[in-house]
Design an enzyme around this catalytic site. Structure first.
Site, short mmCIF file in Angstrom:
data_model
loop_
_atom_site.label_atom_id
_atom_site.label_comp_id
_atom_site.label_asym_id
_atom_site.label_seq_id
_atom_site.Cartn_x
_atom_site.Cartn_y
_atom_site.Cartn_z
N PHE A 1 0.69 6.83 -8.80
CA PHE A 1 -0.53 6.29 -8.21
C PHE A 1 -0.81 7.07 -6.93
O PHE A 1 0.06 7.13 -6.05
CB PHE A 1 -0.35 4.80 -7.91
CG PHE A 1 -1.50 4.15 -7.19
CD1 PHE A 1 -2.69 3.90 -7.85
CD2 PHE A 1 -1.38 3.78 -5.86
CE1 PHE A 1 -3.75 3.28 -7.19
CE2 PHE A 1 -2.42 3.17 -5.19
CZ PHE A 1 -3.62 2.91 -5.86
N ALA A 2 -1.98 7.69 -6.82
CA ALA A 2 -2.27 8.58 -5.69
C ALA A 2 -3.46 8.08 -4.88
O ALA A 2 -4.62 8.21 -5.30
CB ALA A 2 -2.52 10.00 -6.18
N GLY B 1 -3.84 7.42 5.69
CA GLY B 1 -2.63 6.69 5.36
C GLY B 1 -2.93 5.21 5.34
O GLY B 1 -3.42 4.65 4.37
N GLY C 1 0.08 -6.16 -6.60
CA GLY C 1 1.24 -6.10 -7.50
C GLY C 1 2.28 -5.12 -7.01
O GLY C 1 3.49 -5.37 -7.10
N ARG D 1 2.95 -4.31 -3.94
CA ARG D 1 3.67 -4.86 -2.80
C ARG D 1 4.72 -5.88 -3.23
O ARG D 1 5.78 -5.99 -2.60
CB ARG D 1 2.67 -5.47 -1.81
CG ARG D 1 1.91 -4.39 -1.06
CD ARG D 1 0.70 -4.89 -0.30
NE ARG D 1 0.08 -3.76 0.40
CZ ARG D 1 -1.12 -3.76 0.93
NH1 ARG D 1 -1.87 -4.86 0.83
NH2 ARG D 1 -1.60 -2.70 1.55
N GLY E 1 31.62 -0.95 10.77
CA GLY E 1 32.10 -0.18 11.91
C GLY E 1 31.90 1.31 11.70
O GLY E 1 30.96 1.75 11.05
N GLY E 2 32.80 2.10 12.24
CA GLY E 2 32.69 3.55 12.14
C GLY E 2 32.68 4.05 10.71
O GLY E 2 32.03 5.06 10.39
N GLU F 1 3.61 1.63 0.83
CA GLU F 1 2.86 0.55 0.16
C GLU F 1 2.23 -0.37 1.20
O GLU F 1 2.12 -1.59 1.00
CB GLU F 1 3.79 -0.24 -0.77
CG GLU F 1 3.10 -0.79 -2.01
CD GLU F 1 2.92 0.27 -3.08
OE1 GLU F 1 1.76 0.66 -3.30
OE2 GLU F 1 3.90 0.70 -3.69
#
Length: 381
Positions: free
Chosen positions: A121-122, A129, A241, A243, A339-340, A363
């Site tokens: 979907f474009a 944006g 839908g 989202r 932690g680390g 989205e």
């Protein structure tokens, strides 16, 4: 939380959970390192029915509703958010075609979707944006065709070898702005349509995201989806839908992070006892579990409303906003509990932490979701 499902629905969700554990989780790090989702994984999802989860049986799908779709995406996101993203965007494109396509378009593209061909979907462009209405890509009518020129960016499910067709939102009547936008299905391989730069992302590195370039791309008018000039409204309704799908992805990611944190806290011994015995860790886990549960409730509520055919823009925005922020919080605290070691690639939480950060951005950013929510609240909806 307890979800009431039919036996068939329960079977599909359990199948997704098993698939995620056995086929996705063990290879998630390998997929990230390779920067792609193997076609074999997509083929498996097609075989199991997930690629056609929301497509009617008449077109080869399994015809499940919004709630089951969300639960399947959630299960897959527990193992790998990249694969969940691909499925979420793919089902978004299928939903739009199923709701607005002609019979010929449905027979052609929904069958392809079920077989494992990937839809996209474009809408987003470099200068459009959050302000999607500022899109400049044009599809100029010329006889029986549209001639498309423009560039889209950050398009999921499109990569060097990935993505088979895309729903493009373009201006067919630029003077009318949003009322002059239309939705057009463009097949990969159409002359004048090329996939440009593949994005080098912080997270979700296995999921393809690329620039799309249209240079005098000629597409028959029969590829118009819905009515001319109705593309912006079609896109906005479709994003409700989408989202919900992204909220489900966020919930699954949070659940996976919470599970990892609980396991590690029970195994890690410091000062002679597991760190899960420390109240500070317990309070982290309590907050993480509560936010995850709340996110799931919001997501399934939105899914149920959309499945019933009711207006859902506010509820979908609430689910996407809360779930995405919850996913970031839970992943952050899960890493803190590790932690680390959590900062090292030896543990999956390092990847999960990076994957989570995109969800409040795509989205519709969290800020955009709050705009949608506040407008609905002010209007009394």
């Amino acid at each position: 939380m307890s979800v009431i499902l039919t036996e068939d629905e329960k079977m599909i969700v359990e199948l997704a959970a098993d698939f995620a554990k056995q086929a996705i989780a063990p290879t998630a790090d390998e997929m990230e390192a390779a920067g792609k989702i193997p076609k074999a994984v997509i083929a498996q999802m097609a075989e199991l029915g997930f690629m056609g989860i929301n497509i009617p049986e008449a077109y080869g799908g399994i015809g499940m509703g919004e709630e089951v779709k969300a639960l399947v995406i959630e299960e897959i996101a527990k193992a790998d958010a990249s694969v969940a993203e691909l499925l979420s965007v793919h089902t978004l494109s299928s939903d739009i075609i199923n709701r607005h396509g002609t019979e010929e378009q449905k027979e052609k593209y929904l069958a392809r979707a079920c077989s494992g061909q990937v839809g996209a979907f474009a809408l987003t462009e470099p200068g459009a944006g959050s302000d999607a209405a500022a899109a400049k890509t044009k599809a100029v009518p010329d006889g029986d065709d549209y001639v498309i020129n423009g560039t889209k960016c950050f398009i999921s499910n499109m990569g060097k070898d990935e993505g088979d067709y895309v729903i493009l939102i373009a201006l067919t009547d630029p003077e009318k702005k949003t009322r002059g936008m239309s939705a057009i299905i463009v097949d990969r391989g159409t002359p004048g349509f090329s996939v440009g730069k593949a994005e080098d992302k912080m997270g979700l590195r296995a999921a393809p995201v690329s620039e799309l370039i249209f240079e005098d791309c000629r597409v028959p008018k029969t590829q118009l989806l819905g009515e001319a000039g109705k593309g912006f409204g079609l896109a906005m309704a479709g994003l409700d839908g989408g989202r919900i799908g992204m909220a489900a992805q966020a919930v699954g990611l949070a659940e996976g992070a919470l599970t990892a944190a609980v396991q590690y806290a029970g195994e890690r011994v410091q000062f002679g006892k597991p760190i899960s015995a420390n109240q500070g860790i317990q309070w982290y886990l309590a907050d993480m579990a509560t936010r995850t549960e709340a996110a799931k409730l919001l997501t399934l509520n939105a899914a149920k409303l959309r499945e019933a055919g009711l207006p859902v823009s506010k509820e979908a925005a609430m689910a996407k906003y809360y779930a995405s922020e919850a996913a970031v919080y839970v992943a952050d605290k899960a890493l803190q509990i590790h932690g680390g070691y959590g900062y090292m690639k030896d543990y999956a939480i390092e990847r999960v932490y990076r994957d989570a950060r995109i969800i409040p951005l795509y989205e519709g950013t969290s800020e955009v979701q709050k705009m949608v929510i506040s407008r609905a609240v002010i209007a009394g909806r």
